[in-house]
Structure formats: C-alpha cells, structure tokens
Write a protein that holds these residues in place. Structure first.
Motif, PDB file in Angstrom:
ATOM      1  N   THR A 112      39.604  35.305  28.715  1.00 50.32           N
ATOM      2  CA  THR A 112      40.376  36.218  27.564  1.00 50.32           C
ATOM      3  C   THR A 112      40.754  37.571  27.801  1.00 50.32           C
ATOM      4  O   THR A 112      41.632  38.228  27.194  1.00 50.32           O
ATOM      5  CB  THR A 112      39.742  35.976  26.403  1.00 50.32           C
ATOM      6  N   GLU A 113      40.233  38.230  28.972  1.00 46.51           N
ATOM      7  CA  GLU A 113      40.613  39.602  29.216  1.00 46.51           C
ATOM      8  C   GLU A 113      42.042  39.639  29.414  1.00 46.51           C
ATOM      9  O   GLU A 113      42.624  38.967  30.242  1.00 46.51           O
ATOM     10  CB  GLU A 113      39.831  40.050  30.539  1.00 46.51           C
ATOM     11  N   VAL A 114      42.653  40.747  29.026  1.00 47.11           N
ATOM     12  CA  VAL A 114      43.945  41.298  28.998  1.00 47.11           C
ATOM     13  C   VAL A 114      44.016  42.144  30.300  1.00 47.11           C
ATOM     14  O   VAL A 114      43.476  43.101  30.343  1.00 47.11           O
ATOM     15  CB  VAL A 114      44.524  41.797  27.823  1.00 47.11           C
ATOM     16  N   THR A 115      44.933  41.935  31.348  1.00 48.00           N
ATOM     17  CA  THR A 115      44.995  42.938  32.370  1.00 48.00           C
ATOM     18  C   THR A 115      46.219  43.858  32.228  1.00 48.00           C
ATOM     19  O   THR A 115      46.941  43.734  31.202  1.00 48.00           O
ATOM     20  CB  THR A 115      45.497  42.171  33.759  1.00 48.00           C
ATOM     21  N   ASP A 116      46.140  44.820  32.984  1.00 47.80           N
ATOM     22  CA  ASP A 116      47.301  46.059  32.906  1.00 47.80           C
ATOM     23  C   ASP A 116      48.431  45.299  33.309  1.00 47.80           C
ATOM     24  O   ASP A 116      49.817  45.761  32.850  1.00 47.80           O
ATOM     25  CB  ASP A 116      46.687  47.255  33.984  1.00 47.80           C
TER      26      ASP A 116
ATOM     27  N   GLU B 221      49.681  42.321  32.837  1.00 48.59           N
ATOM     28  CA  GLU B 221      50.116  41.477  31.614  1.00 48.59           C
ATOM     29  C   GLU B 221      50.763  42.338  30.556  1.00 48.59           C
ATOM     30  O   GLU B 221      51.765  42.184  29.835  1.00 48.59           O
ATOM     31  CB  GLU B 221      49.189  40.729  31.211  1.00 48.59           C
ATOM     32  N   ILE B 222      50.084  43.404  30.308  1.00 53.72           N
ATOM     33  CA  ILE B 222      50.679  44.535  29.370  1.00 53.72           C
ATOM     34  C   ILE B 222      51.937  45.298  29.894  1.00 53.72           C
ATOM     35  O   ILE B 222      52.937  45.063  29.134  1.00 53.72           O
ATOM     36  CB  ILE B 222      49.407  45.723  29.197  1.00 53.72           C
ATOM     37  N   ALA B 223      52.109  45.391  31.219  1.00 52.53           N
ATOM     38  CA  ALA B 223      53.095  45.930  31.607  1.00 52.53           C
ATOM     39  C   ALA B 223      54.297  44.836  31.884  1.00 52.53           C
ATOM     40  O   ALA B 223      55.467  45.292  31.596  1.00 52.53           O
ATOM     41  CB  ALA B 223      52.892  46.411  33.340  1.00 52.53           C
TER      42      ALA B 223
ATOM     43  N   ILE C 274      49.921  46.170  22.050  1.00 51.16           N
ATOM     44  CA  ILE C 274      50.536  45.066  22.767  1.00 51.16           C
ATOM     45  C   ILE C 274      49.191  44.391  23.403  1.00 51.16           C
ATOM     46  O   ILE C 274      49.202  43.358  23.443  1.00 51.16           O
ATOM     47  CB  ILE C 274      51.487  45.720  23.760  1.00 51.16           C
ATOM     48  N   ALA C 275      48.275  45.312  23.664  1.00 51.31           N
ATOM     49  CA  ALA C 275      47.015  44.658  24.424  1.00 51.31           C
ATOM     50  C   ALA C 275      46.260  44.026  23.455  1.00 51.31           C
ATOM     51  O   ALA C 275      45.562  43.010  23.795  1.00 51.31           O
ATOM     52  CB  ALA C 275      46.001  45.987  25.103  1.00 51.31           C
ATOM     53  N   GLY C 276      46.236  44.393  22.186  1.00 47.39           N
ATOM     54  CA  GLY C 276      45.352  43.794  21.231  1.00 47.39           C
ATOM     55  C   GLY C 276      46.164  42.357  20.865  1.00 47.39           C
ATOM     56  O   GLY C 276      45.631  41.295  20.603  1.00 47.39           O
ATOM     57  N   LYS C 277      47.432  42.350  20.463  1.00 45.81           N
ATOM     58  CA  LYS C 277      48.197  41.176  20.243  1.00 45.81           C
ATOM     59  C   LYS C 277      47.821  40.031  21.508  1.00 45.81           C
ATOM     60  O   LYS C 277      47.815  38.939  21.288  1.00 45.81           O
ATOM     61  CB  LYS C 277      49.770  41.425  19.989  1.00 45.81           C
ATOM     62  N   LEU C 278      48.172  40.716  22.720  1.00 46.98           N
ATOM     63  CA  LEU C 278      47.896  39.791  24.001  1.00 46.98           C
ATOM     64  C   LEU C 278      46.560  39.159  23.925  1.00 46.98           C
ATOM     65  O   LEU C 278      46.143  37.922  24.252  1.00 46.98           O
ATOM     66  CB  LEU C 278      47.967  40.352  25.212  1.00 46.98           C
ATOM     67  N   ALA C 279      45.463  40.111  23.433  1.00 52.68           N
ATOM     68  CA  ALA C 279      43.964  39.611  23.510  1.00 52.68           C
ATOM     69  C   ALA C 279      43.921  38.473  22.622  1.00 52.68           C
ATOM     70  O   ALA C 279      43.098  37.435  22.458  1.00 52.68           O
ATOM     71  CB  ALA C 279      43.280  40.605  23.239  1.00 52.68           C
TER      72      ALA C 279
END
Length: 433
Positions: free
Chosen positions: A132-136, A138-140, A272-277
């Motif tokens: 479930t880790e969010v990568t840079d 994915e954020i980009a 965005i990172a929080g929502k993706l997570a």
C-alpha cells in the motif's frame, strides 16, 4: 388445508405435492367468475348477469378452473414450500393430480433447490499482503493529470500537428466514391491520440500544417455499428483549419492554491499522497478479500444447479439494461452500436456469475454453521441507512419496507458477517522479495 408432502429429492431436484381444500377452490372459482362474467352472455341474460351455474352447465364445470388455479396457486405454493422448508431457486413445474369441487385440488410440483454445501477450511487462511506504499511516481502521475485538466489551449502556427494537439478539421467521408450519411462535418475539434475516430484516422493528421487539404484512408471495423459501412475501406477528404496545443500550468504554490484548498504545493502534494494511500489501503483490502474468498470456495464441495448461474446472469443483464436506459438508450441500440448480441453479452457474464453464486452459497453455509445472527437493532439501522441512501426518511423506510425485503437484507448482512469472519481469522504474510 395444505398437507405438503415431499415425494422425492435427488440432489437439487425436488418433487412434492400439496392439497388445496374445497373451500379454497371455491374462493378461486368465485374470483374467476367475477373476472370473466362481463364477457359472457347467454340468451335471456345481459352480459355480467349470467349465473355461474348456468355458465358451467353450458361450457362445462372446468370452464373457470384455469383462472381459479392461477388465483389461488401462488399463496398455496408459498405456504407449501415454507411447510417443507425448501430453499427454491427455480420456477415450479406443476401438474394437477385432481381437481374436484368436493375434494379440492392436489398439485404435484417439481422444483430446483439450493445445493448442500460441505465447507472446507475457511478460518486461518493465508494471504499475501498487498503493498500500500505510495511512490513519488504515483504522486507525480496524479499531479500531471490535474495539470492536464487545467491546461490552457494556445494556437499553433509554427509547426505541423502532433499527437496531443487539438486539430480543427473539416471532413467528408466516402465509400467507393459515394459520400455516406453522417460522414461530413464543416468544423470539428479532434484531439489527436484520443482514439475517438476510426483507428488510423488521427495518425494521418499528424505532420500536416494549417491550411493543408489532404485525404485520409481508413477501413471501418468489422463490428462497426452501421452495418452498411462495417469492414469497408473509406476515404476522408480533410482540410486542417487550425491547431491548438495544451499549455500545462507550472506546478507551484499558485497552482496549488488555484486547484485546491491548500496554499502551498507541499501541502497539496501531501494531501494527494494521503488520498492515494487511503485508496490503496481500500483496494488492498478488497484484493486480499477476493483471494481469501477464492481460497475458501476452492476448499468447498457443492454441486450447483445451472439454473442458479442462469438466474444470476439474468439479474446482471437486468441491472445493465437499467443503466443503459438511464443513459437514454435501448439494449437493441447498444447491441448494434457495440457490434454484439444478448447471447454474447450473457457469455461475458458467465465467469462472474459462477464466482458470485459459489461464494454466496459458501458464505450462507458459514453463517449457518457459525450460528451468526443479526440483531433487530442492527437490521433496523441497516434499513434506515438503506432508505437514507435513496433520500427516504429512515422511519418511513422502516414502515414501508416489506417483511420479505427486510429478510433479504438480513441475509445480506449475514453473508457480510461471514466474510468478515474469514478476513479476521486470516494470516496475512509479507510478500516475497
């Protein structure tokens, strides 16, 4: 009087009988007479005034039998399957052994019932943890999507068209030199690379400059929605009237403030990172649940009658049709446009129906063997929640929902509780590196 009697049971095929009293038969005959009397006339009587006995004497005692049976059968049949505790999944096939005003009616019924389910292991199943880790990256990617949504269109005059541009074109299509209906436009904005036109059409605009006139050669797909064009080669006469390109905004604090409630880019990126997570966690839970469900079903033994899969496919078809109708289409138009058919579409639902039915049967059996229960308080709360999701006051929903619908909702809650048991007892392992 019902006197339901089980005659035979062979796996999921059941034969049983039940009797209907003379009094109930008479109720059905009276209903049938009132239903039909206004359409019947005999010499000396006006329509609607002919006595029932005269009609039966003229046309036979069995004249009203069919309508009488249709009237009384549903309630008597439901009482019989309740008495025999049968979980029926098919429409009944019925024979009438006898029908007599003095004796009543005796029905012989054939139905299909749910299969017996022998559970295997469903507790303590092992499942690999879904990352479930969010990568840079994915954020980009998410930021780039927002960038494109807020892009500004600028006119291009110093280069030919390229993928990603919006080309303003006029076109006229023809097959064998004859223009066809719907194949002409004096001005159309087409995003190159959107694949919104026939395959190969957009590629042939790339490299042309504003003001150029040229032909494009394409072939309509074999499954094209217009049968007269399907599979045929076509020529489109094109004039490129203009080119615009998307100019992406700069990713800075001003951009963050413009597209969100945040004042800095760092805050926006963190949101965005929080929502993706959160999305990943929910998706991981779903994927792990699906794997656990598949494993538990694989450990089961059951012989499911085909009618249950057919029922599920038909239910999925009805739901899909409702969605299509909400979009202002009919299924016939959808089939024509997509180059498919009802039979082909049912085939696409086949695997999903098998998986869904098998899982449901297993979860119902787990609920039984684990003696899972749903309290009246929890059921009422679910009814209220269900009503509110449709904008109906909870108290009103509690009063208007039928008992059988509440029972169906209770069964759904039991199934969810059984699934929760599988998930809570599972052993989640770290993925191999």
């Amino acid at each position: 009087m019902n006197n339901a009697t089980l005659i035979s049971k062979e796996k999921t095929e059941v034969k049983f009988s039940f009797e209907v009293s003379p009094e109930t038969l008479e109720t059905g005959l009276a209903f049938a007479y009132n239903k039909n009397k206004n359409q019947i006339s005999l010499p000396g009587f006006r329509k609607g005034k002919v006595p029932r006995k005269l009609i039966e004497a003229q046309y036979g005692e069995n004249f009203f039998y069919e309508d009488a049976i249709n009237h009384i059968f549903p309630d008597e049949y439901m009482a019989a399957i309740k008495e025999l505790d049968l979980d029926v999944v098919s429409a009944p096939t019925l024979d009438v052994e006898y029908i007599d005003k003095a004796k009543g009616i005796k029905f012989i019924i054939d139905v299909t019932v749910k299969p017996e389910v022998t559970l295997g292991q469903y507790k303590g199943l092992s499942v690999e943890k879904v990352p479930t880790e969010v990568t840079d990256e994915e954020i980009a990617k998410e930021l780039e999507k927002v960038q494109k949504q807020n892009a500004r269109l600028v006119e291009v005059t110093d280069r030919p068209a390229q993928m990603g541009d919006v080309a303003k074109i006029s076109y006229e299509g023809s097959v064998d030199g004859v223009p066809f209906e719907g194949g002409k436009s004096d001005e159309h904005d087409l995003e190159l690379g959107s694949h919104s036109f026939i395959e190969g059409f957009e590629d042939q605009i790339v490299g042309h400059s504003v003001g150029e006139k040229f032909d494009i050669n394409v072939t309509f797909p074999e499954a094209y929605h217009a049968p007269e064009l399907a599979g045929k080669p076509a020529v489109f006469a094109i004039e490129l009237k203009g080119i615009t390109a998307k100019e992406l905004p700069e990713l800075n604090d001003a951009f963050a403030e413009d597209v969100s409630e945040f004042s800095t880019m760092d805050e926006y990126r963190a949101s965005i990172a929080g929502k993706l997570a959160a999305d990943k966690v929910e998706r991981a839970k779903q994927l792990q649940g699906d794997k656990l469900l598949d494993a538990a079903v694989a450990n089961c033994t059951m012989e499911v009658p085909q009618v249950m899969y057919d029922n599920k496919i038909n239910s999925m078809m009805r739901e899909f049709e409702q969605n299509i109708m909400q979009q202002g289409l009919t299924m016939d138009i959808y089939y024509q446009y997509m180059g498919t058919s009802e039979e082909a579409m049912k085939e696409t639902f086949k695997d999903t129906s098998i998986k869904s039915v098998n899982a449901r049967l297993m979860l119902e059996q787990i609920a039984k063997e684990e003696n899972l229960t749903i309290s009246q308080e929890d059921l009422d709360a679910e009814v209220v929640k269900y009503g509110e999701s449709y904008g109906i006051d909870g108290k009103v929903m509690l009063e208007m929902m039928k008992d059988e619908d509440k029972e169906a909702l209770r069964q759904d809650m039991l199934v969810r509780a059984a699934m929760k048991l599988i998930e809570e007892t599972a052993i989640v392992t770290e993925p191999e590196k």
